[in-house]
Enzyme design. Structure first.
Site, PDB file in Angstrom:
ATOM      1  N   TYR A  87       0.833  -1.200   0.000  1.00  0.00           N
ATOM      2  CA  TYR A  87       0.000   0.000   0.000  1.00  0.00           C
ATOM      3  C   TYR A  87       0.874   1.260   0.000  1.00  0.00           C
ATOM      4  O   TYR A  87       2.075   1.198   0.275  1.00  0.00           O
ATOM      5  CB  TYR A  87      -0.916  -0.017   1.233  1.00  0.00           C
ATOM      6  CG  TYR A  87      -2.131   0.866   1.098  1.00  0.00           C
ATOM      7  CD1 TYR A  87      -3.042   0.681   0.073  1.00  0.00           C
ATOM      8  CD2 TYR A  87      -2.365   1.903   1.996  1.00  0.00           C
ATOM      9  CE1 TYR A  87      -4.155   1.494  -0.048  1.00  0.00           C
ATOM     10  CE2 TYR A  87      -3.483   2.722   1.886  1.00  0.00           C
ATOM     11  CZ  TYR A  87      -4.370   2.510   0.857  1.00  0.00           C
ATOM     12  OH  TYR A  87      -5.475   3.322   0.732  1.00  0.00           O
ATOM     13  N   ASN A 160     -15.603   4.204   2.570  1.00  0.00           N
ATOM     14  CA  ASN A 160     -16.366   4.201   1.320  1.00  0.00           C
ATOM     15  C   ASN A 160     -17.420   5.308   1.194  1.00  0.00           C
ATOM     16  O   ASN A 160     -17.417   6.031   0.191  1.00  0.00           O
ATOM     17  CB  ASN A 160     -16.997   2.828   1.088  1.00  0.00           C
ATOM     18  CG  ASN A 160     -15.932   1.780   0.809  1.00  0.00           C
ATOM     19  OD1 ASN A 160     -14.801   2.123   0.464  1.00  0.00           O
ATOM     20  ND2 ASN A 160     -16.276   0.516   0.967  1.00  0.00           N
ATOM     21  N   ASN A 186     -20.964  -2.035  -8.024  1.00  0.00           N
ATOM     22  CA  ASN A 186     -21.360  -2.930  -6.938  1.00  0.00           C
ATOM     23  C   ASN A 186     -20.372  -2.920  -5.772  1.00  0.00           C
ATOM     24  O   ASN A 186     -20.557  -3.619  -4.787  1.00  0.00           O
ATOM     25  CB  ASN A 186     -21.494  -4.362  -7.483  1.00  0.00           C
ATOM     26  CG  ASN A 186     -22.137  -5.291  -6.480  1.00  0.00           C
ATOM     27  OD1 ASN A 186     -23.013  -4.865  -5.729  1.00  0.00           O
ATOM     28  ND2 ASN A 186     -21.690  -6.541  -6.446  1.00  0.00           N
ATOM     29  N   SER A 187     -19.318  -2.138  -5.882  1.00  0.00           N
ATOM     30  CA  SER A 187     -18.336  -2.062  -4.790  1.00  0.00           C
ATOM     31  C   SER A 187     -18.912  -1.238  -3.640  1.00  0.00           C
ATOM     32  O   SER A 187     -19.980  -0.636  -3.770  1.00  0.00           O
ATOM     33  CB  SER A 187     -17.059  -1.401  -5.302  1.00  0.00           C
ATOM     34  OG  SER A 187     -17.311  -0.037  -5.590  1.00  0.00           O
ATOM     35  N   GLY A 188     -18.193  -1.217  -2.527  1.00  0.00           N
ATOM     36  CA  GLY A 188     -18.636  -0.425  -1.381  1.00  0.00           C
ATOM     37  C   GLY A 188     -18.790   1.038  -1.756  1.00  0.00           C
ATOM     38  O   GLY A 188     -19.803   1.677  -1.445  1.00  0.00           O
ATOM     39  N   VAL A 189     -17.780   1.590  -2.450  1.00  0.00           N
ATOM     40  CA  VAL A 189     -17.871   2.982  -2.895  1.00  0.00           C
ATOM     41  C   VAL A 189     -19.026   3.129  -3.884  1.00  0.00           C
ATOM     42  O   VAL A 189     -19.828   4.061  -3.790  1.00  0.00           O
ATOM     43  CB  VAL A 189     -16.549   3.445  -3.552  1.00  0.00           C
ATOM     44  CG1 VAL A 189     -16.721   4.798  -4.223  1.00  0.00           C
ATOM     45  CG2 VAL A 189     -15.436   3.510  -2.510  1.00  0.00           C
ATOM     46  N   ARG A 209     -19.669  -5.709 -14.080  1.00  0.00           N
ATOM     47  CA  ARG A 209     -19.220  -6.829 -14.910  1.00  0.00           C
ATOM     48  C   ARG A 209     -20.385  -7.793 -15.132  1.00  0.00           C
ATOM     49  O   ARG A 209     -21.219  -7.970 -14.245  1.00  0.00           O
ATOM     50  CB  ARG A 209     -18.062  -7.570 -14.207  1.00  0.00           C
ATOM     51  CG  ARG A 209     -16.779  -6.783 -14.207  1.00  0.00           C
ATOM     52  CD  ARG A 209     -15.717  -7.454 -13.364  1.00  0.00           C
ATOM     53  NE  ARG A 209     -16.129  -7.508 -11.948  1.00  0.00           N
ATOM     54  CZ  ARG A 209     -15.357  -7.937 -10.958  1.00  0.00           C
ATOM     55  NH1 ARG A 209     -14.130  -8.366 -11.213  1.00  0.00           N
ATOM     56  NH2 ARG A 209     -15.793  -7.946  -9.717  1.00  0.00           N
ATOM     57  N   PHE A 303      -8.541  10.394  -6.424  1.00  0.00           N
ATOM     58  CA  PHE A 303      -8.997  10.700  -5.063  1.00  0.00           C
ATOM     59  C   PHE A 303      -8.575   9.599  -4.116  1.00  0.00           C
ATOM     60  O   PHE A 303      -8.704   8.413  -4.408  1.00  0.00           O
ATOM     61  CB  PHE A 303     -10.520  10.878  -4.996  1.00  0.00           C
ATOM     62  CG  PHE A 303     -10.962  11.278  -3.625  1.00  0.00           C
ATOM     63  CD1 PHE A 303     -10.815  12.589  -3.200  1.00  0.00           C
ATOM     64  CD2 PHE A 303     -11.461  10.339  -2.725  1.00  0.00           C
ATOM     65  CE1 PHE A 303     -11.167  12.968  -1.910  1.00  0.00           C
ATOM     66  CE2 PHE A 303     -11.813  10.705  -1.429  1.00  0.00           C
ATOM     67  CZ  PHE A 303     -11.667  12.024  -1.029  1.00  0.00           C
TER      68      PHE A 303
END
Lengths: 368, 368
Positions: A87, A160, A186-189, A209, A303
């Site tokens: 990271y 998120n 569909n992600s948390g964000v 997807r 971001f």
């Protein structure tokens, strides 16, 4: 717990079970408690190998410390990358894993003014190490949140939903009726973007997807407030033009994928629009035609919530204002937690394994 | 005229020969003049095939028209693309080629307030069709320039130096000592960037393609004020780190190439810096690692002078202010015209051929 069942239930936040039974009583500092434990790593590597559940000595409370009993903390992809050592920021080792979560104040130092025993708190910054039962944190590293927010929402609020909120606020001036396109919908964000945008009256075009149970996903995202849900493949076809007869071309594109998916978002962006990149799930770089930059005057930005918090460290009011806005949306039922699977801290190995499987959409939440 | 000789002489602007002999006398509207001619195309295609030198009827002068005798007009790559039909904006056909140049006012309509016979003018916008001997233009399409500016500079002022000026002004707040990195440093824009940056005290790192006579090019760019001149290959080597011990990492990157060259500029950019793309000579798109956008917070923007002029059409003072600033630099000897080869209008086929050869650094200027 089956993932399908979780997904079906996930569109409504609900309190975590341990708290449903325990209630939100203020814990007493003098009560007999188990020794603090946490998921510690002494070197970077695969989380399953390097993380160990250990007893941890508490720091001194002092005048300005705050003793927090952690309640729940999610496993985010960035937590995994941090442990792997890949990271962008890495803690000094040994370190406790986890950067997000919710806890309750047990005791506060004599000079602490903003928090008192019983308050619910979330991290004001990354790097706190939230995968533990208890800790002494500095007052400035914590943010108080209202007591009537479902704990699943609180535990997943500081990364998120905040990322979604800032991306919808800080790059383009959007008015109701304007449209936003995003991939990784569909992600948390992505789910937070759908809900916050719907609450503000912005139209969303959500790219996902293709998958066997696509209609189920489409229905779920629409139940959150998505205006349009389309697959990457549909976005590439000429028929997509029909869509832009119904709604304006997006002035803002939110990219959590990179690669071809990002290039496609860019292609549909309005003149002078902005694409904000917050993730790179495809592990592919972003490719932009020179003409899009020169003749369409599109702007490519990035971001990172951690950086935003650093940049605004002297301006906590801005952070508090955002948390208040988000809590208002939660109270009104306009912002819910993502599909979650609760796992007792002691079963962290199973939670880690689930969190690293591809295509798993339920977020693993460690319950302390 | 040999190109080497031109290049060696090109670092100093000089008046065009026809005017050196003719002087800058005000031409009389009533004088016996040849019929107006211009390079006209009736369909898009290869310039050598579709352009013809033809007599053109003049429009009515009316109250607000301005009769301009064109003096000189360069052949820019965008002029070629416009004729080929591949440019972002295309004129109605038939059209006269050319978007830049310098002319002299012969007569002005009774309501024209900003121009009078004898004034030197350049286009205030693209699309005028400057490859002609004479025209009636609208007052608002012209900008007066001072009479003491070398005509080669005047003829090449409204695109490249303006692009360089705006890119150095509008994207990052630069202070003396800050550094700027650019590729295509030997292009018309590149040379203007070197000179304007030097005049303002900004350090420039200038990236060029390797070539047999590299040292000659390095010397020429340094004589214009370049601080560092390096090849694309040198920029990729670890030794380039030494450079950034001497000067700060650039906060602004100017990209006229695209492809790998752009990715390299991006790699050396400071945190939160901006890369502005104004050209794509490599015909390759821009590729940016997701991490540069998210964790380095770099911004990718584009710039197109034509769009800037449109966006500022109601604010001519901003355009005039820039032209005044640039003319001041020219007068002080801080901004010179690029290496030019003057070609009589009638020999336009030879000029077109030269302008489309790769690696030719002398700009072809049609002399009317």
């Amino acid at each position: 717990m089956g993932l399908t069942a979780v997904a079906a239930r996930g569109s409504r936040a609900r309190p975590l079970r341990p708290l449903l039974s325990a209630g939100l009583r203020t814990l007493s500092a003098s009560a007999v408690r188990a020794r603090p434990r946490g998921l510690v790593y002494e070197q970077h590597g695969e989380p399953a190998q390097v993380l160990n559940l250990k007893e941890i000595d508490l720091a001194e409370l002092g005048d300005s410390g705050v003793n927090v009993k952690m309640i729940a903390a999610p496993i985010n992809p960035s937590d995994i990358n941090m442990i792997q050592g890949t990271y962008a920021t890495l803690p000094d080792l040994p370190a406790v894993g986890g950067n997000e979560g919710v806890g309750q104040v047990i005791e506060a130092g004599s000079r602490v003014t903003s928090l008192k025993p019983g308050d619910l708190v979330i991290p004001a910054d990354a790097g706190l190490g939230t995968w533990r039962t208890e800790a002494i944190f500095g007052e400035e590293t914590l943010l108080k949140i209202p007591p009537d927010i479902p704990l699943t929402c609180a535990a997943t609020l500081s990364v998120n939903p905040c990322t979604a909120y800032r991306m919808l606020s800080d790059f383009e001036v959007l008015k109701p009726g304007d449209s936003v396109i995003q991939n990784a919908a569909n992600s948390g964000v992505g789910q937070a973007v759908i809900q916050i945008a719907a609450a503000k009256g912005f139209k969303t075009i959500n790219v996902v997807r293709d998958r066997p149970n696509l209609q189920e996903l489409v229905d779920r995202l629409k139940s959150l407030g998505a205006d349009h849900v389309i697959t990457e493949e549909m976005l590439r076809k000429p028929e997509v033009k029909e869509l832009f007869k119904k709604i304006p071309r997006p002035i803002l594109a939110l990219n959590g994928v990179g690669g071809k998916s990002a290039t496609e978002l860019l292609r549909h962006l309005q003149h002078k629009g902005t694409m904000v990149t917050y993730g790179g799930m495809s592990k592919q770089p972003i490719t932009a035609p020179v003409s899009a930059l020169i003749f369409k005057d599109v702007k490519l930005r990035g971001f990172w919530m951690t950086q935003w918090k650093r940049d605004n460290a002297q301006n906590k009011e801005k952070l508090r204002g955002m948390i208040e806005d988000l809590c208002d949306l939660i109270r009104k039922g306009q912002l819910t937690a993502p599909a979650c699977q609760e796992v007792p801290l002691i079963d962290y190995q199973a939670a880690l394994e689930s969190s690293m499987k591809p295509y798993v959409s339920a977020k693993q939440i460690l319950v302390m």
